[in-house]
Design a protein around this motif. Structure first.
Motif, mmCIF file in Angstrom:
data_model
loop_
_atom_site.group_PDB
_atom_site.id
_atom_site.type_symbol
_atom_site.label_atom_id
_atom_site.label_comp_id
_atom_site.label_asym_id
_atom_site.label_seq_id
_atom_site.Cartn_x
_atom_site.Cartn_y
_atom_site.Cartn_z
ATOM 1 N N HIS A 34 0.845 -1.204 0.000
ATOM 2 C CA HIS A 34 0.000 0.000 0.000
ATOM 3 C C HIS A 34 0.876 1.249 0.000
ATOM 4 O O HIS A 34 1.669 1.460 0.927
ATOM 5 C CB HIS A 34 -0.939 0.029 1.221
ATOM 6 C CG HIS A 34 -1.718 1.300 1.279
ATOM 7 N ND1 HIS A 34 -2.919 1.467 0.609
ATOM 8 C CD2 HIS A 34 -1.438 2.494 1.848
ATOM 9 C CE1 HIS A 34 -3.342 2.707 0.801
ATOM 10 N NE2 HIS A 34 -2.463 3.349 1.541
ATOM 11 N N PHE A 35 0.746 2.092 -1.022
ATOM 12 C CA PHE A 35 1.482 3.358 -1.103
ATOM 13 C C PHE A 35 0.735 4.427 -0.289
ATOM 14 O O PHE A 35 -0.442 4.691 -0.556
ATOM 15 C CB PHE A 35 1.562 3.849 -2.554
ATOM 16 C CG PHE A 35 2.536 3.094 -3.411
ATOM 17 C CD1 PHE A 35 3.850 3.539 -3.542
ATOM 18 C CD2 PHE A 35 2.146 1.949 -4.091
ATOM 19 C CE1 PHE A 35 4.756 2.852 -4.345
ATOM 20 C CE2 PHE A 35 3.035 1.265 -4.902
ATOM 21 C CZ PHE A 35 4.352 1.712 -5.023
ATOM 22 N N LEU A 90 0.341 10.358 -7.810
ATOM 23 C CA LEU A 90 0.217 9.121 -8.599
ATOM 24 C C LEU A 90 1.278 9.061 -9.704
ATOM 25 O O LEU A 90 1.876 8.017 -9.955
ATOM 26 C CB LEU A 90 -1.185 9.002 -9.203
ATOM 27 C CG LEU A 90 -2.327 8.750 -8.198
ATOM 28 C CD1 LEU A 90 -3.670 8.709 -8.908
ATOM 29 C CD2 LEU A 90 -2.093 7.469 -7.410
ATOM 30 N N THR A 97 -3.240 2.456 -3.241
ATOM 31 C CA THR A 97 -2.599 3.748 -2.988
ATOM 32 C C THR A 97 -3.550 4.675 -2.243
ATOM 33 O O THR A 97 -4.763 4.600 -2.440
ATOM 34 C CB THR A 97 -2.210 4.501 -4.291
ATOM 35 O OG1 THR A 97 -3.389 5.131 -4.843
ATOM 36 C CG2 THR A 97 -1.585 3.592 -5.328
ATOM 37 N N ALA A 112 -6.231 2.469 -6.839
ATOM 38 C CA ALA A 112 -5.942 3.787 -6.270
ATOM 39 C C ALA A 112 -7.162 4.230 -5.463
ATOM 40 O O ALA A 112 -8.290 4.168 -5.951
ATOM 41 C CB ALA A 112 -5.634 4.787 -7.373
ATOM 42 N N SER A 143 9.200 4.315 -0.563
ATOM 43 C CA SER A 143 8.591 4.127 -1.888
ATOM 44 C C SER A 143 9.518 4.529 -3.029
ATOM 45 O O SER A 143 9.213 4.277 -4.197
ATOM 46 C CB SER A 143 7.258 4.857 -1.983
ATOM 47 O OG SER A 143 7.438 6.128 -2.472
ATOM 48 N N VAL A 171 -2.184 8.347 -1.647
ATOM 49 C CA VAL A 171 -1.049 9.276 -1.577
ATOM 50 C C VAL A 171 -1.437 10.709 -1.946
ATOM 51 O O VAL A 171 -0.687 11.637 -1.709
ATOM 52 C CB VAL A 171 0.089 8.823 -2.531
ATOM 53 C CG1 VAL A 171 0.821 7.615 -1.983
ATOM 54 C CG2 VAL A 171 -0.423 8.548 -3.938
#
Ligand SMILES: NC(=O)c1ccc[n+]([C@@H]2O[C@H](COP(=O)([O-])OP(=O)(O)OC[C@H]3O[C@@H](n4cnc5c(N)ncnc54)[C@H](O)[C@@H]3O)[C@@H](O)[C@H]2O)c1
Ligand SMILES: O=P(O)(O)OC[C@@H](O)[C@@H](O)[C@H](O)[C@H](O)CO
Length: 386
Positions: free
Chosen positions: A5-6, A92, A85, A119, A68, A87
């Protein structure tokens, strides 16, 4: 199952990461905040305070973290089953090259297990935009392989998660409301659907994305902008101010009228949805600053986002939009020393004036009636400002 998971921020730790870990998925966070990375790797767990009538503290356990921007991301992507994600839309594009390298490595290593990428950002079809950036960074010989083995799954995500009050004593603890909704486009998955409690599947995602972004986020942003203009620091204080509340509710109803026409929503159910959202803004257990909710005003005033897209809908269907106009005018007054977009907005206004500025940011025709109305509302606020 394994997941990467970002973004180990508020929604990452407080919602998506928690659902993945609760589902028994082995979860690694990827972030750039070294303090958060170190704390995650030192403790492997964190607290989620779910606040509301039935408050409780839940532990998320067995997680770790990587930077990351490191090579470790590439190896992870070659191995995991799901990538998510949270973020921020503008990031992105930055994480796409690492994902592309990871996909190339996955292909080279002969891993043909399906991978799904989701996302979880406040934007329409964010995963599709991420896919575009990934494909741009991907050597062309991998394209067919990616199309065959990687699902890019769009989603709508809803849970209000402001920064936790205990950020100084515990950088990992996160405070969340009880409400949550994560809806994913089931038509875009590769392989079997992952079993994640709290992740709902739909084949009608656009209706859910627009319902959320152009109701909750429209009302939230206008609460923040009008709140700041009226001297309030938090969303709760702003929405409890009757002047603010009337415009926020009016704007959500105007945007709602468009959604009802576009998606054939039941008007009574949509009215109940708006009522519930207002009660979430009032949540006495959350401290949500107007500066968090108003952040990045240029993004929020762009053509596909929560303020302009609804007003474009009212123009298309010849529907009223005076409260949306007030909300947009209030957004143009937003100021924040911490926010580069607020400063860019102020510079644009000083250099070009309100008419050219709003036209440039939103894509609206500078000579249109709606821009004239916005500028009039903007100047009227100017006159009243202390
Ligand atoms: N907080 C909410 O209430 C909420 C609810 C729904 C959706 N969202 C959406 O979720 C996204 C994240 O919002 P948030 O409130 O959690 O923000 P946040 O600032 O708390 O978290 C973002 C995280 O991303 C990290 N990050 C920045 N650049 C990165 C990079 N290059 N690689 C990896 N990580 C990076 C940051 O260090 C931070 O930890 C946004 O799109 C937001 O609109 C937020
Ligand atoms: O994250 P943003 O900047 O797009 O919007 C700010 C808030 O409106 C948003 O984070 C909400 O809290 C969230 O969308 C609730 O689900």
């Amino acid at each position: 199952m394994k997941a990467l998971h970002f973004g180990a921020g508020n929604i990452g730790r407080g919602f998506i990461g928690k659902l993945l870990a609760d589902a028994g998925i082995q979860l690694t966070f990827a972030d750039v905040n070294q303090a958060v990375l170190d704390a995650l790797n030192a403790h492997k767990e964190y607290r989620v305070k779910v606040v509301g009538e039935d408050a409780q503290v839940e532990m998320v356990k067995g997680v770790d973290a990587i930077n990351s921007t490191s090579e470790a991301v590439i190896s992870k992507i070659a191995q995991v089953d799901i990538v998510t994600t949270a973020v921020g839309p503008q990031i992105l594009e930055r994480i796409a090259p690492g994902i592309a390298k990871g996909l190339a490595k996955r292909s080279d290593s002969g891993n043909t297990c399906p991978l799904n990428i989701i996302a979880c950002e406040n934007m329409v079809r964010g995963t599709s935009q991420l896919k575009m950036h990934v494909l741009k960074a991907l050597p062309t010989q991998y394209r067919d392989w990616v199309e065959a083995h990687v699902g890019f799954v769009d989603s709508a995500v809803d849970r209000i998660v402001p920064p936790s009050e205990s950020i100084n004593s515990d950088p990992l603890e996160v405070t969340v409301e009880t409400f949550s909704e994560w809806i994913v486009d089931k038509t875009q998955f590769k392989g079997k659907f992952p079993q994640i409690s709290g992740m709902e599947l739909t084949d009608n995602l656009m209706a859910f994305v627009e319902r959320k972004l152009f109701t909750l986020n429209t009302g939230h942003a206008i609460t923040a902008y009008l709140g700041q203009l009226n001297g309030h620091n938090t969303i709760r204080d702003a929405i409890l101010d009757n002047k603010v509340r009337a415009i926020v509710r009016g704007a959500m109803e105007e945007s709602g009228a468009v959604l009802i026409r576009r998606y054939d929503f039941d008007p009574a159910k949509h009215a109940a949805y708006i009522k519930k959202i207002i009660s979430r803004f009032e949540n006495p257990y959350l401290i949500d600053d107007v500066e968090r909710v108003g952040r990045q005003p240029l993004r929020k005033l762009s053509s596909g986002d929560r303020l302009i897209k609804p007003i474009l809908g009212t123009l298309a269907y010849h529907l009223p939009h005076s409260n949306l106009v007030t909300g947009i005018a209030a957004a143009m007054h937003y100021h924040s020393d911490q926010d580069p977009q607020a400063q860019e907005l102020a510079s644009l206004l000083a250099e070009k004036g309100p008419q050219e500025t709003i036209a440039q940011i939103s894509g609206l025709d500078s000579k249109s009636e709606v821009v004239t109305d916005i500028v009039k509302a903007y100047k009227a606020i100017n006159k009243c400002a202390p």
